[in-house]
Design a protein around this motif. Structure first.
Motif, PDB file in Angstrom:
ATOM      1  N   THR A  91       0.739  -1.250  -0.040  1.00  0.00           N
ATOM      2  CA  THR A  91       0.072   0.035   0.066  1.00  0.00           C
ATOM      3  C   THR A  91       1.003   1.424   0.092  1.00  0.00           C
ATOM      4  OG1 THR A  91      -1.703  -1.222   1.108  1.00  0.00           O
ATOM      5  CG2 THR A  91      -1.817   1.176   1.332  1.00  0.00           C
ATOM      6  N   ARG A  92       2.007   1.174   0.879  1.00  0.00           N
ATOM      7  CA  ARG A  92       2.647   2.391   0.838  1.00  0.00           C
ATOM      8  C   ARG A  92       3.420   2.527  -0.349  1.00  0.00           C
ATOM      9  NH1 ARG A  92       4.326   4.443   5.865  1.00  0.00           N
ATOM     10  NH2 ARG A  92       3.203   3.504   7.822  1.00  0.00           N
ATOM     11  N   GLY A  93       4.080   1.494  -1.008  1.00  0.00           N
ATOM     12  CA  GLY A  93       4.556   1.522  -2.138  1.00  0.00           C
ATOM     13  C   GLY A  93       3.755   2.289  -3.437  1.00  0.00           C
ATOM     14  N   TRP A  94       2.390   1.772  -3.401  1.00  0.00           N
ATOM     15  CA  TRP A  94       1.585   2.075  -4.372  1.00  0.00           C
ATOM     16  C   TRP A  94       1.420   3.650  -4.101  1.00  0.00           C
ATOM     17  CZ3 TRP A  94      -0.478   2.271  -9.139  1.00  0.00           C
ATOM     18  CH2 TRP A  94      -1.631   2.737  -9.224  1.00  0.00           C
ATOM     19  N   ILE A  95       1.106   4.167  -2.980  1.00  0.00           N
ATOM     20  CA  ILE A  95       0.881   5.622  -2.897  1.00  0.00           C
ATOM     21  C   ILE A  95       2.257   6.246  -3.142  1.00  0.00           C
ATOM     22  CG2 ILE A  95       0.584   7.132  -0.731  1.00  0.00           C
ATOM     23  CD1 ILE A  95      -1.052   5.071   0.561  1.00  0.00           C
ATOM     24  N   ALA A  96       3.197   5.674  -2.741  1.00  0.00           N
ATOM     25  CA  ALA A  96       4.479   6.744  -2.996  1.00  0.00           C
ATOM     26  C   ALA A  96       4.854   6.763  -4.616  1.00  0.00           C
ATOM     27  CB  ALA A  96       5.772   6.070  -2.685  1.00  0.00           C
ATOM     28  N   PHE A  97       4.435   5.641  -5.370  1.00  0.00           N
ATOM     29  CA  PHE A  97       4.360   5.685  -6.799  1.00  0.00           C
ATOM     30  C   PHE A  97       3.593   6.525  -7.374  1.00  0.00           C
ATOM     31  CE2 PHE A  97       2.937   3.646 -10.839  1.00  0.00           C
ATOM     32  CZ  PHE A  97       4.092   3.796 -11.483  1.00  0.00           C
ATOM     33  N   ARG A  98       2.279   6.510  -7.028  1.00  0.00           N
ATOM     34  CA  ARG A  98       1.342   7.386  -7.483  1.00  0.00           C
ATOM     35  C   ARG A  98       1.716   8.766  -7.442  1.00  0.00           C
ATOM     36  NH1 ARG A  98      -4.414   6.184  -5.002  1.00  0.00           N
ATOM     37  NH2 ARG A  98      -3.246   7.394  -3.154  1.00  0.00           N
ATOM     38  N   SER A  99       1.846   8.951  -6.213  1.00  0.00           N
ATOM     39  CA  SER A  99       2.454  10.653  -5.878  1.00  0.00           C
ATOM     40  C   SER A  99       3.585  10.931  -6.567  1.00  0.00           C
ATOM     41  CB  SER A  99       2.981  10.626  -4.534  1.00  0.00           C
ATOM     42  OG  SER A  99       3.156  11.714  -4.236  1.00  0.00           O
ATOM     43  N   MET A 100       4.545   9.983  -6.907  1.00  0.00           N
ATOM     44  CA  MET A 100       5.939  10.332  -7.757  1.00  0.00           C
ATOM     45  C   MET A 100       5.370  10.469  -9.354  1.00  0.00           C
ATOM     46  SD  MET A 100       9.141   7.899  -8.007  1.00  0.00           S
ATOM     47  CE  MET A 100       8.318   6.699  -9.231  1.00  0.00           C
ATOM     48  N   ILE A 101       4.608   9.568  -9.752  1.00  0.00           N
ATOM     49  CA  ILE A 101       4.406   9.900 -11.321  1.00  0.00           C
ATOM     50  C   ILE A 101       3.478  11.199 -11.535  1.00  0.00           C
ATOM     51  CG2 ILE A 101       4.811   7.485 -11.806  1.00  0.00           C
ATOM     52  CD1 ILE A 101       1.825   7.367 -11.924  1.00  0.00           C
ATOM     53  N   ALA A 102       2.757  11.277 -10.710  1.00  0.00           N
ATOM     54  CA  ALA A 102       1.677  12.511 -10.608  1.00  0.00           C
ATOM     55  C   ALA A 102       2.438  13.996 -10.465  1.00  0.00           C
ATOM     56  CB  ALA A 102       0.439  12.362  -9.789  1.00  0.00           C
ATOM     57  N   SER A 103       3.606  13.884  -9.931  1.00  0.00           N
ATOM     58  CA  SER A 103       4.348  15.129  -9.672  1.00  0.00           C
ATOM     59  C   SER A 103       4.820  15.685 -11.016  1.00  0.00           C
ATOM     60  CB  SER A 103       5.556  15.048  -8.717  1.00  0.00           C
ATOM     61  OG  SER A 103       6.590  13.988  -9.115  1.00  0.00           O
ATOM     62  N   ARG A 104       5.121  17.224 -10.859  1.00  0.00           N
ATOM     63  CA  ARG A 104       5.776  17.535 -12.031  1.00  0.00           C
ATOM     64  C   ARG A 104       7.009  17.063 -12.441  1.00  0.00           C
ATOM     65  NH1 ARG A 104       5.844  24.154 -11.962  1.00  0.00           N
ATOM     66  NH2 ARG A 104       3.612  23.634 -11.645  1.00  0.00           N
ATOM     67  N   GLU A 105       7.910  16.689 -11.522  1.00  0.00           N
ATOM     68  CA  GLU A 105       9.253  16.366 -11.796  1.00  0.00           C
ATOM     69  C   GLU A 105       9.133  14.919 -12.321  1.00  0.00           C
ATOM     70  OE1 GLU A 105      13.041  14.921  -9.056  1.00  0.00           O
ATOM     71  OE2 GLU A 105      11.400  15.992  -8.126  1.00  0.00           O
ATOM     72  N   GLY A 106       8.172  13.998 -11.721  1.00  0.00           N
ATOM     73  CA  GLY A 106       7.961  12.747 -12.409  1.00  0.00           C
ATOM     74  C   GLY A 106       7.576  12.759 -13.652  1.00  0.00           C
ATOM     75  N   ILE A 107       6.438  13.682 -14.046  1.00  0.00           N
ATOM     76  CA  ILE A 107       5.920  13.639 -15.465  1.00  0.00           C
ATOM     77  C   ILE A 107       7.083  14.218 -16.523  1.00  0.00           C
ATOM     78  CG2 ILE A 107       4.629  15.060 -16.818  1.00  0.00           C
ATOM     79  CD1 ILE A 107       2.579  15.125 -14.618  1.00  0.00           C
ATOM     80  N   THR A 108       7.923  15.080 -15.962  1.00  0.00           N
ATOM     81  CA  THR A 108       8.970  15.728 -16.749  1.00  0.00           C
ATOM     82  C   THR A 108      10.143  14.458 -17.191  1.00  0.00           C
ATOM     83  OG1 THR A 108       8.627  17.995 -15.976  1.00  0.00           O
ATOM     84  CG2 THR A 108      10.696  17.494 -16.955  1.00  0.00           C
ATOM     85  N   GLN A 109      10.712  14.028 -15.994  1.00  0.00           N
ATOM     86  CA  GLN A 109      11.457  12.799 -16.084  1.00  0.00           C
ATOM     87  C   GLN A 109      11.027  11.644 -17.284  1.00  0.00           C
ATOM     88  OE1 GLN A 109      12.625  11.586 -12.324  1.00  0.00           O
ATOM     89  NE2 GLN A 109      14.099  13.084 -12.033  1.00  0.00           N
ATOM     90  N   ASN A 110       9.830  11.359 -17.013  1.00  0.00           N
ATOM     91  CA  ASN A 110       9.158  10.304 -17.732  1.00  0.00           C
ATOM     92  C   ASN A 110       9.079  10.708 -19.271  1.00  0.00           C
ATOM     93  OD1 ASN A 110       8.657   8.224 -15.901  1.00  0.00           O
ATOM     94  ND2 ASN A 110       6.876   9.096 -15.098  1.00  0.00           N
ATOM     95  N   LEU A 111       8.750  11.866 -19.494  1.00  0.00           N
ATOM     96  CA  LEU A 111       8.773  12.343 -20.751  1.00  0.00           C
ATOM     97  C   LEU A 111       9.936  12.284 -21.290  1.00  0.00           C
ATOM     98  CD1 LEU A 111       6.075  15.223 -20.736  1.00  0.00           C
ATOM     99  CD2 LEU A 111       5.733  13.181 -21.779  1.00  0.00           C
ATOM    100  N   ILE A 112      10.898  12.761 -20.625  1.00  0.00           N
ATOM    101  CA  ILE A 112      12.441  13.028 -21.279  1.00  0.00           C
ATOM    102  C   ILE A 112      13.012  11.656 -21.478  1.00  0.00           C
ATOM    103  CG2 ILE A 112      14.674  13.729 -20.754  1.00  0.00           C
ATOM    104  CD1 ILE A 112      13.482  16.295 -19.437  1.00  0.00           C
ATOM    105  N   TRP A 113      12.936  10.899 -20.426  1.00  0.00           N
ATOM    106  CA  TRP A 113      13.886   9.751 -20.478  1.00  0.00           C
ATOM    107  C   TRP A 113      13.070   8.528 -21.408  1.00  0.00           C
ATOM    108  CZ3 TRP A 113      18.483  10.132 -19.634  1.00  0.00           C
ATOM    109  CH2 TRP A 113      18.927  11.156 -18.741  1.00  0.00           C
ATOM    110  N   ASN A 114      11.869   8.842 -21.734  1.00  0.00           N
ATOM    111  CA  ASN A 114      11.083   7.685 -22.549  1.00  0.00           C
ATOM    112  C   ASN A 114      10.970   8.294 -24.028  1.00  0.00           C
ATOM    113  OD1 ASN A 114      10.477   5.413 -20.828  1.00  0.00           O
ATOM    114  ND2 ASN A 114       9.092   7.038 -19.891  1.00  0.00           N
ATOM    115  N   LEU A 115      11.066   9.767 -24.197  1.00  0.00           N
ATOM    116  CA  LEU A 115      11.292  10.172 -25.645  1.00  0.00           C
ATOM    117  C   LEU A 115      12.399  10.064 -26.252  1.00  0.00           C
ATOM    118  CD1 LEU A 115       9.048  13.497 -25.223  1.00  0.00           C
ATOM    119  CD2 LEU A 115       8.270  11.383 -26.291  1.00  0.00           C
ATOM    120  N   ILE A 116      13.578   9.847 -25.602  1.00  0.00           N
ATOM    121  CA  ILE A 116      14.946   9.902 -26.223  1.00  0.00           C
ATOM    122  C   ILE A 116      15.108   8.463 -26.835  1.00  0.00           C
ATOM    123  CG2 ILE A 116      17.311   9.390 -25.673  1.00  0.00           C
ATOM    124  CD1 ILE A 116      16.746  11.678 -23.470  1.00  0.00           C
TER     125      ILE A 116
END
Length: 292
Positions: free
Chosen positions: A23-48
């Protein structure tokens, strides 16, 4: 990669360590990918990597009619799994620095739920990153055997083997390294350097003999070979060392790394946790403030 957010106590504290960690892992992951930093990192590292697949989609492997993109995609996926080592080590060192580990240590069976949560974040992060590359990559690159059950069974199998080899190794490294900045810097460049010499994107035979021997002792090389074996046709094995996929050897090496990590990672983590105290956390906080 950012430290997992603090999860409040309350109803969560009444769950079993396994359910609490998940449960803690899911909450942490959901918070991470929803943050501005997480969205930016995912876009950059997957678009390359997706850009590289588009660039080489019409190129073929030397001496074959196999798309170079089909050979590139397995290497990208293998590299993504291996980055779970860096991610797990980064989360662990960050949460040791901000006191999250100390709070977990103070709870009954808190370390068990902490390790489960740490692993859950790394698994979810790895799977999400793989899907972001794999799903569009199957349409970008011609020749991916999308309808083959061998592809999907092999992909899931090597994903599980790769995580088994990498997650305990990440805990082991995170228990030894003191600073998340060290993990974030040296870990990233070290993993990228290993990917260059591990035959993920060009034949390993192009390197010196001693490098070939050394690299074949590491999990990244065998992850790449395993991924290629499920994406590429059987005749592509001729380009590998020995002219075959050497599936049993690869599975054995990955399993061995998993055993090593499971044997030593928890031991070092417990030793590190025993040394944690309020004074050590405060001392690290003051050091961080001085760097700022």
């Amino acid at each position: 990669m950012s430290a997992s957010p603090r999860v409040p106590a309350g109803p969560l504290s009444r769950l079993s360590p396994l359910r609490l960690g998940l449960t803690r892992g899911w909450i942490a992951f959901r918070s991470m990918i929803a943050s501005r930093e997480g969205i930016t990192q995912n876009l950059i590292w997957n678009l390359i990597p997706l850009g590289a697949l588009v660039l080489y989609r019409d190129t073929t492997l030397p001496g074959t009619d196999i798309s170079f993109g089909v050979g590139l995609l397995p290497g990208i996926l293998a590299l993504g799994i291996t980055f779970s080592v860096t991610g797990t080590a980064y989360y662990l060192t960050s949460e040791r620095e901000d006191g999250t580990l100390l709070r977990a240590k103070a709870l009954p069976r808190g370390m068990t739920s902490y390790v489960v949560g740490l692993s859950a974040v790394a698994v979810l992060d790895t799977v999400a990153s793989m899907l972001m590359v794999l799903l569009p990559g199957m349409f970008i690159v011609p020749g991916v055997p999308v309808g083959s059950p061998v592809l999907w069974l092999g992909l899931v199998g090597y994903l599980l083997l790769g995580l088994l080899a990498c997650l305990p190794l990440g805990i082991l490294i995170g228990s030894l390294v003191k600073s998340p900045r060290t993990v974030g810097g040296l870990g990233f460049f070290g993993t990228m350097g290993l990917s260059i010499i591990s035959g993920l994107f060009f034949p390993l035979q192009a390197l010196w003999g001693w490098v070939q021997v050394l690299v074949q002792m590491l999990p990244l090389y065998w992850l790449g070979v395993g991924m290629r074996s499920v994406f590429l046709p059987a005749e592509a094995a001729a380009m590998e060392i020995g002219g075959s996929w050497r599936t049993l050897t690869g599975v054995g090496v990955l399993a061995a790394w998993g055993v090593i990590g499971l044997a030593f990672g928890p031991v070092l983590l417990r030793r590190m946790a025993r040394r944690e105290s309020g004074s050590t956390v405060e001392a690290r906080r003051q050091q961080a403030l001085q760097r700022i």
